[in-house]
Design an enzyme around this catalytic site. Structure first.
Site, mmCIF file in Angstrom:
data_model
loop_
_atom_site.group_PDB
_atom_site.id
_atom_site.type_symbol
_atom_site.label_atom_id
_atom_site.label_comp_id
_atom_site.label_asym_id
_atom_site.label_seq_id
_atom_site.Cartn_x
_atom_site.Cartn_y
_atom_site.Cartn_z
ATOM 1 N N ASP A 56 -1.639 -10.552 8.744
ATOM 2 C CA ASP A 56 -2.127 -9.610 7.219
ATOM 3 C C ASP A 56 -2.575 -10.899 6.667
ATOM 4 O O ASP A 56 -2.109 -11.948 5.890
ATOM 5 C CB ASP A 56 -0.719 -9.378 6.645
ATOM 6 C CG ASP A 56 -1.070 -8.805 5.241
ATOM 7 O OD1 ASP A 56 -2.173 -7.771 5.325
ATOM 8 O OD2 ASP A 56 -0.670 -9.239 4.345
ATOM 9 N N CYS A 60 -6.050 -6.792 2.338
ATOM 10 C CA CYS A 60 -6.098 -5.926 1.007
ATOM 11 C C CYS A 60 -7.295 -6.213 0.609
ATOM 12 O O CYS A 60 -7.544 -6.311 -0.661
ATOM 13 C CB CYS A 60 -4.834 -6.285 0.164
ATOM 14 S SG CYS A 60 -4.934 -8.145 -0.583
ATOM 15 N N PRO A 78 4.889 -12.420 0.022
ATOM 16 C CA PRO A 78 6.394 -12.679 -0.310
ATOM 17 C C PRO A 78 7.464 -11.814 0.534
ATOM 18 O O PRO A 78 8.580 -11.678 0.223
ATOM 19 C CB PRO A 78 6.428 -12.002 -1.610
ATOM 20 C CG PRO A 78 5.416 -11.040 -1.820
ATOM 21 C CD PRO A 78 4.121 -11.385 -0.723
ATOM 22 N N LYS A 133 5.896 -6.781 4.073
ATOM 23 C CA LYS A 133 5.801 -6.223 5.084
ATOM 24 C C LYS A 133 6.850 -6.766 6.324
ATOM 25 O O LYS A 133 7.311 -5.917 7.196
ATOM 26 C CB LYS A 133 4.099 -6.563 5.596
ATOM 27 C CG LYS A 133 3.220 -5.754 4.811
ATOM 28 C CD LYS A 133 1.791 -6.395 5.236
ATOM 29 C CE LYS A 133 0.945 -6.042 4.321
ATOM 30 N NZ LYS A 133 0.871 -6.887 3.008
ATOM 31 N N ASP A 154 4.822 -18.699 6.680
ATOM 32 C CA ASP A 154 4.529 -18.768 5.459
ATOM 33 C C ASP A 154 3.846 -20.383 5.355
ATOM 34 O O ASP A 154 4.949 -21.245 5.556
ATOM 35 C CB ASP A 154 4.716 -18.338 4.100
ATOM 36 C CG ASP A 154 3.337 -18.011 3.271
ATOM 37 O OD1 ASP A 154 2.666 -16.949 2.997
ATOM 38 O OD2 ASP A 154 3.245 -19.020 2.269
#
Length: 445
Positions: free
Chosen positions: A328, A381, A261, A264, A282
């Site tokens: 990411d 993550c 969202p 970063k 995205d």
């Protein structure tokens, strides 16, 4: 609060929906709070009942097993789990209140037989006590049950990290994380923000991990005026490390390939001091809207968000046109089980293995857009070695134009966790999310 729903009924609604629809608990919880107009004084208990019951589901089932005969309806099992969670883990709630609320919900949703059964099971537990976890002979199975992590996951982590480290991680995953936030340097210093928040009754302190971070000990920073006016962004400290790994300089052109969202993305934009360009991609339009909204709230004009599959970024951007690239990547999320406890029950081992192809495809596409001598950062993550070190090894094998690049510019507190060009943070290391970062440089020629 609406008369129709008590706190426990609202919690039961979320717990049921998570199990039935494999929905994300954090999203559902926010929806139920708003839908039922839960007063702020009850939000804490609602959150604790929901997360706690989901978080410790396997342990609660182990404790209930001797007391529940035959098959029971799904909602009844959830009610028993939630009630037992309160009896075992919440000292401040009197047993009589737990019994009363459980029986009332059972009467309302079922019939006299069900309410009698629920009352009987809970009173038997109170009378006879809980079965001992020490009766589980196999050490891996015992860790699985006592920390409520699927057996395959405990086995996998034990193979990767050893049982002692795995147990410490599983135990930490049961604890609620502290909220942390990033200070927007365009709108003031960390000291100024801490002073303002303290004056408004928040209990906050400097983060010892990241120089631009603060930790909230009490209160929700996302509900403050300081959040609304763009002085801060709620973000985990582990996630903030990515910005440091990129070694940013003002005026740079940066690609954030999997950006929503926008935590970063906006951190990068702030570190560039609102100069240069940050292109944020995205797949989903509604998530891209979030990135743009966050950038607007923070007063950042150097963020350019667009809906695009990052594997097709080469169709939009010129090769070798970015100074820095961040991937990411989509991952299993096994580093954020404290925030999303439902993930551990939904994921399967084969899911982890299939993710690597997507990660490598995105890395391959995004890497072509990086200038010679530019830096590419890969982050996840998760704590899984296949998704982390495994993906890094495969990427370097197929892309000889890249070389590992040392993570030597990181905050002092995380240096013990760095191995050359890779950083693996576990939840027990400093209370942040489980997180992985790797850094590469595009070679000359």
């Amino acid at each position: 609060m609406s008369k129709q729903k008590t706190v426990r009924e609202a919690a039961l609604e979320v717990i049921e929906a998570v199990e039935k629809n494999q929905s994300y608990s954090n999203l559902l919880l926010n929806h139920v709070i708003e839908k039922n107009d839960i007063p702020s004084r009850d939000v804490g208990l609602l959150t604790e009942l929901t997360y706690g019951t989901i978080q410790r589901k396997m342990t609660l089932d182990y404790y209930l097993k001797p007391f529940v005969r035959g098959k029971v309806e799904s909602w009844v099992r959830q009610l028993l789990r939630m009630s037992l969670y309160q009896l075992v883990y919440l000292d401040r709630i009197p047993d009589r209140a737990v019994f009363y609320e459980a029986v009332e919900i059972a009467k309302k949703r079922g019939h006299k037989g069900i309410s009698g059964m629920v009352n009987g099971v809970l009173r038997s537990v109170q009378r006879k006590g809980l079965p001992s976890l020490e009766d589980i002979q196999d050490p891996i199975e015992r860790v699985s049950i006592e920390t409520s992590h699927p057996l395959w996951l405990v086995k996998r982590w034990s193979d990767q990290f050893g049982l002692e480290k795995t147990k410490a991680m599983c135990e930490t995953n049961l604890l609620a994380p502290n909220q942390t936030a990033r200070v927007n340097p365009l709108k003031g210093t960390r000291e100024e923000l801490l002073e303002i928040l303290t004056e408004h009754g928040h209990s906050v302190q400097e983060s010892p991990i990241v120089p631009e971070a603060i930790q909230s000990l009490r209160g929700n920073l996302a509900k403050t005026d300081e959040y609304r006016n763009g002085r801060l962004t709620v973000q985990d400290e582990s996630s903030m490390l990515v910005g440091h790994a990129l070694k940013l300089e003002e005026g740079m052109k940066v690609l954030d390939a999997c950006a929503a969202p926008g935590g970063k993305t906006t951190h990068i934009a702030e570190m560039l001091n609102n100069t240069g360009e940050v292109h944020a991609l995205d797949l989903h339009a509604h998530k891209v809207k979030l990135i743009a909204e966050n950038a607007g709230r923070l007063g950042l004009s150097n963020v350019h968000a667009r809906t695009l599959d990052s594997r097709k970024a080469g169709e939009v951007f010129v090769e070798e046109s970015f100074d820095r690239v961040l991937v990411d990547a989509p991952c299993s999320g096994l580093g954020v089980l404290r925030r999303k406890p439902d993930i551990k029950y939904v994921k399967k081992e084969q899911d982890l293995n299939s993710l690597q192809k997507i990660q490598l495809d995105i890395l391959g596409a995004a890497s072509k857009l990086l200038k010679t001598d530019g830096i590419l950062v890969y982050s996840t993550c998760t704590v899984d070695q296949n998704e982390n070190e495994g993906t890094v090894t495969e990427f370097l094998r197929h892309h000889p134009e890249f070389e590992p690049h040392h993570l030597d510019d990181m905050p002092e507190a995380v240096k013990p966790f760095i191995q050359g060009h890779m950083l693996q943070v576990f939840p027990q290391d400093f209370g942040g999310d489980g997180f992985f970062i790797s850094c590469f440089r595009k070679k000359n020629g």
